[in-house]
Design a protein around this motif. Structure first.
Motif, PDB file in Angstrom:
ATOM      1  N   ALA A 141       3.430   0.112  -8.099  1.00 39.58           N
ATOM      2  CA  ALA A 141       3.815   0.670  -6.934  1.00 39.58           C
ATOM      3  C   ALA A 141       5.299   0.146  -6.523  1.00 39.58           C
ATOM      4  CB  ALA A 141       2.860   0.404  -5.749  1.00 39.58           C
ATOM      5  N   LYS A 142       5.852   1.057  -6.086  1.00 34.49           N
ATOM      6  CA  LYS A 142       7.406   0.539  -5.547  1.00 34.49           C
ATOM      7  C   LYS A 142       7.579   0.924  -4.127  1.00 34.49           C
ATOM      8  CE  LYS A 142       9.246   1.445 -10.435  1.00 34.49           C
ATOM      9  NZ  LYS A 142       8.222   2.103 -10.900  1.00 34.49           N
ATOM     10  N   GLN A 146       3.106   4.304  -2.039  1.00 35.88           N
ATOM     11  CA  GLN A 146       2.237   4.289  -3.214  1.00 35.88           C
ATOM     12  C   GLN A 146       1.433   3.220  -3.198  1.00 35.88           C
ATOM     13  OE1 GLN A 146       5.620   3.647  -5.941  1.00 35.88           O
ATOM     14  NE2 GLN A 146       5.776   5.982  -6.453  1.00 35.88           N
ATOM     15  N   LEU A 147       1.708   1.806  -2.406  1.00 37.47           N
ATOM     16  CA  LEU A 147       0.938   0.903  -1.980  1.00 37.47           C
ATOM     17  C   LEU A 147      -0.358   1.363  -1.410  1.00 37.47           C
ATOM     18  CD1 LEU A 147       1.122  -1.894  -3.215  1.00 37.47           C
ATOM     19  CD2 LEU A 147       2.026  -2.670  -0.814  1.00 37.47           C
ATOM     20  N   ARG A 148      -0.064   2.155  -0.345  1.00 37.31           N
ATOM     21  CA  ARG A 148      -1.208   2.541   0.403  1.00 37.31           C
ATOM     22  C   ARG A 148      -2.088   3.459  -0.292  1.00 37.31           C
ATOM     23  NH1 ARG A 148       2.906   3.500   4.539  1.00 37.31           N
ATOM     24  NH2 ARG A 148       2.978   1.751   5.727  1.00 37.31           N
ATOM     25  N   LEU A 149      -1.447   4.252  -1.168  1.00 38.27           N
ATOM     26  CA  LEU A 149      -2.117   5.303  -1.644  1.00 38.27           C
ATOM     27  C   LEU A 149      -3.277   4.719  -2.824  1.00 38.27           C
ATOM     28  CD1 LEU A 149      -2.321   8.544  -2.082  1.00 38.27           C
ATOM     29  CD2 LEU A 149      -0.750   8.299  -3.759  1.00 38.27           C
ATOM     30  N   SER A 150      -2.865   3.531  -3.682  1.00 45.54           N
ATOM     31  CA  SER A 150      -3.362   2.907  -4.427  1.00 45.54           C
ATOM     32  C   SER A 150      -4.253   1.771  -4.051  1.00 45.54           C
ATOM     33  CB  SER A 150      -2.719   2.727  -5.583  1.00 45.54           C
ATOM     34  OG  SER A 150      -1.569   1.681  -5.232  1.00 45.54           O
ATOM     35  N   GLY A 151      -4.286   1.435  -2.781  1.00 47.14           N
ATOM     36  CA  GLY A 151      -4.995   0.180  -1.982  1.00 47.14           C
ATOM     37  C   GLY A 151      -6.425   0.419  -2.129  1.00 47.14           C
ATOM     38  N   GLY A 152      -6.992  -0.586  -1.613  1.00 49.63           N
ATOM     39  CA  GLY A 152      -8.371  -0.777  -1.677  1.00 49.63           C
ATOM     40  C   GLY A 152      -9.046   0.396  -0.901  1.00 49.63           C
ATOM     41  N   ASP A 153      -8.652   0.806   0.364  1.00 49.29           N
ATOM     42  CA  ASP A 153      -9.162   1.452   1.414  1.00 49.29           C
ATOM     43  C   ASP A 153      -8.921   2.923   0.743  1.00 49.29           C
ATOM     44  OD1 ASP A 153      -9.614  -0.432   2.833  1.00 49.29           O
ATOM     45  OD2 ASP A 153      -8.100   0.083   4.456  1.00 49.29           O
ATOM     46  N   ILE A 388      -2.199  14.686   6.317  1.00 47.34           N
ATOM     47  CA  ILE A 388      -2.773  13.657   5.675  1.00 47.34           C
ATOM     48  C   ILE A 388      -2.341  12.252   6.045  1.00 47.34           C
ATOM     49  CG2 ILE A 388      -2.838  12.556   3.103  1.00 47.34           C
ATOM     50  CD1 ILE A 388      -2.788  15.769   2.277  1.00 47.34           C
ATOM     51  N   VAL A 389      -3.379  11.104   5.932  1.00 50.66           N
ATOM     52  CA  VAL A 389      -3.035   9.874   6.414  1.00 50.66           C
ATOM     53  C   VAL A 389      -3.045   9.066   5.025  1.00 50.66           C
ATOM     54  CG1 VAL A 389      -3.547   7.920   7.978  1.00 50.66           C
ATOM     55  CG2 VAL A 389      -3.963  10.037   8.709  1.00 50.66           C
ATOM     56  N   ILE A 390      -2.121   8.432   4.583  1.00 48.97           N
ATOM     57  CA  ILE A 390      -1.966   7.842   3.407  1.00 48.97           C
ATOM     58  C   ILE A 390      -2.725   6.630   3.543  1.00 48.97           C
ATOM     59  CG2 ILE A 390      -0.702   6.955   1.537  1.00 48.97           C
ATOM     60  CD1 ILE A 390      -0.183  10.129   2.085  1.00 48.97           C
TER      61      ILE A 390
END
Ligand code: GDP
Length: 463
Positions: A141-142, A146-153, A388-390
């Protein structure tokens, strides 16, 4: 990949001089291997120390102390991999880290391959394949999105949504088969209408999830974007403005950019993989190098996913502008016309630019912030769904996920069609079974070894 019976070990932090380095070891027998080289200060055996608690002690090999470290043991199944796992935090020097790892390898562990820890977590049922993919994206993630999209939630939401679709298909299948296998049993009414309604709900859910791909992909993978325009329109100025540095040479001399420059950058929520191409023109005075550049530009225009066509509106519309319009017209992707040099008096009317999804006036040289903002708004409008809420909604973002889910949807549609044509439920059941196969591929329950290997090869060793 090593056999699952082997204990794997690797340095999990990047190589280099740092405060601490983490060495990870996983597999049945990891605690015994640790006991051979790690000696807690308390004098107790490490394998008998409290789990999930940092234990201070020394790494000693052949009577020689290598480092004093903090080690933690995570008995199965409460670890990242689901196996017995040891994490050793040693001093972060390159040689000391390597020496501790080598001591573990000599004591019985084998070197882990790329992504092997996460692969074991997947095999052990600790992670679905989509979660493993998200972890791989998390490491890459940069941007915050991208961080939100791949994060735990987000990982959890996608896994839950896929599980929900899968559970509906399983329940439908078992009802249909129960009726086929036990026609004389009273299994309650489950009419064609109810099967259709259930299939219809699954179809809607698949369509909803599939519709998130455009946004997910734009954020995670990025959009192949080409800046085209006649020489001197301001392509390189715009390229430099977007990437935030003077990478492309800006001059008044036509034909300066001869090769294609590329870069990745976030614009609003969208990641752009952007290319500054050679100006398209057709002139006698072009040399061989410029001709190759122009050909390359034409090819890139045909293959891109988003086109920025830039025009200099301070000069009369000419044959070269017409060439650009012609080149862009045949391309069936979102196109934005950038009417550049808006700081100078305009001599071309906007009505000349038909066939574009958006037409915006900018000054790449004198109105940088406004230009970036306008472009960002347009690109985000074209490639993302604002609803869409990332980080909160279930979103798919990889081509693999999209392909499996599309296949699932196709089979669900085929099953509905069979019922609509008046076929019996058992005719639809084979399509429902195939839909179940496709969704099982998506979460990794039934997926080819080739795909699994491809996903885990993107990880680093130690993850
Ligand atoms: P390219 O050949 O399309 O890459 O064009 P360049 O980016 O090299 O720009 C050509 C010339 O136009 C340079 O002298 C730039 O400084 C100038 N230029 C670019 N954008 C603008 C603008 O928005 N306003 C004005 N006045 N000049 C610009």
């Amino acid at each position: 990949m090593n056999s699952l019976t082997q204990v794997i070990a690797a340095v999990s932090t990047p190589p280099g001089k740092d405060g601490v380095a983490i060495i990870r070891m996983s597999g049945e027998g990891a605690f015994e291997i640790a006991d051979r080289v790690f000696f807690p200060i308390s004098g107790r055996k490490f394998s008998e120390c409290m789990p999930r608690t940092q234990i201070y002690g020394n790494i000693i090999e052949d009577g020689e102390r290598i480092d004093d470290v903090l080690a933690t043991r995570f008995p199965a199944p409460h670890s990242y991999t689901g196996e017995d796992t040891v994490e050793i935090g040693c001093h972060g020097g390159i040689l000391v880290t390597r020496t501790v790892l080598e001591a573990l390898l000599r004591a019985g562990a084998v070197p882990a391959t790329a992504g092997e820890f996460t692969r074991r977590a997947f095999i052990g049922g600790r992670l679905s394949l989509t979660e493993a993919e998200a972890i791989s994206d998390l490491l890459e993630a940069k941007t915050r999105d991208q961080l939100r999209l791949s994060g735990g939630d987000a990982r959890g939401r996608l896994t839950a949504k896929i599980a929900e679709i899968r559970a509906s298909l399983v329940s439908l299948m078992s009802s249909i088969y129960a009726r086929i296998d036990y026609p004389d049993e009273d299994l309650g009414d489950f009419s064609d209408g109810e099967v259709r309604a259930s299939l219809y709900n699954i179809k809607v859910e698949c369509e909803k999830l599939l519709s998130t791909y455009r946004t997910g992909r734009a954020i995670s993978e990025g959009i192949d974007t080409v800046i085209c325009g006649k020489p001197n329109a301001g392509k390189s100025t715009l390229y430099n403005l977007l990437i935030g540095e003077d990478a492309a040479i800006v001059t008044d001399i036509p034909g300066t950019t001869r090769d294609v420059l590329t870069s990745s950058l976030p614009l609003g929520r969208v990641m752009l993989k952007i290319a500054d191409t050679a100006g398209i023109r057709d002139s006698e005075d072009m040399d061989a190098v410029e001709r190759i550049g122009v050909e390359k530009s034409r090819k890139m225009i045909k293959e891109c996913e988003l086109l920025f066509a830039i025009f200099d509106i301070s000069r009369p519309f000419d044959e070269e502008d017409r060439l650009i319009l012609e080149a862009t017209r045949s391309v069936n992707v979102p196109k934005i016309a950038l009417l550049n040099k808006a700081d100078l008096p305009a001599v071309i009317d906007e009505s000349a630019f038909t066939g574009f999804d958006e037409v915006i006036r900018i000054s790449a040289k004198c109105g940088e912030a406004e230009a970036v903002q306008k472009l960002s708004n347009s690109v985000n409008r074209l490639f993302t769904d604002e609803k869409i809420v990332i980080g909160q909604d279930a979103i798919i973002s990889s081509a693999r996920q999209h392909a499996s889910l599309s296949r699932c949807l196709d089979f669900v549609r085929a099953a509905i069609e069979s019922l609509d044509l008046g076929f019996m439920q058992d005719a639809a059941s084979s399509d429902v079974e195939r839909a179940l196969g496709a969704i099982s591929e998506l979460d990794g329950r039934s997926v080819s070894e080739e795909i699994v290997s491809d996903i885990f090869s993107r990880f680093c060793v130690g993850k």
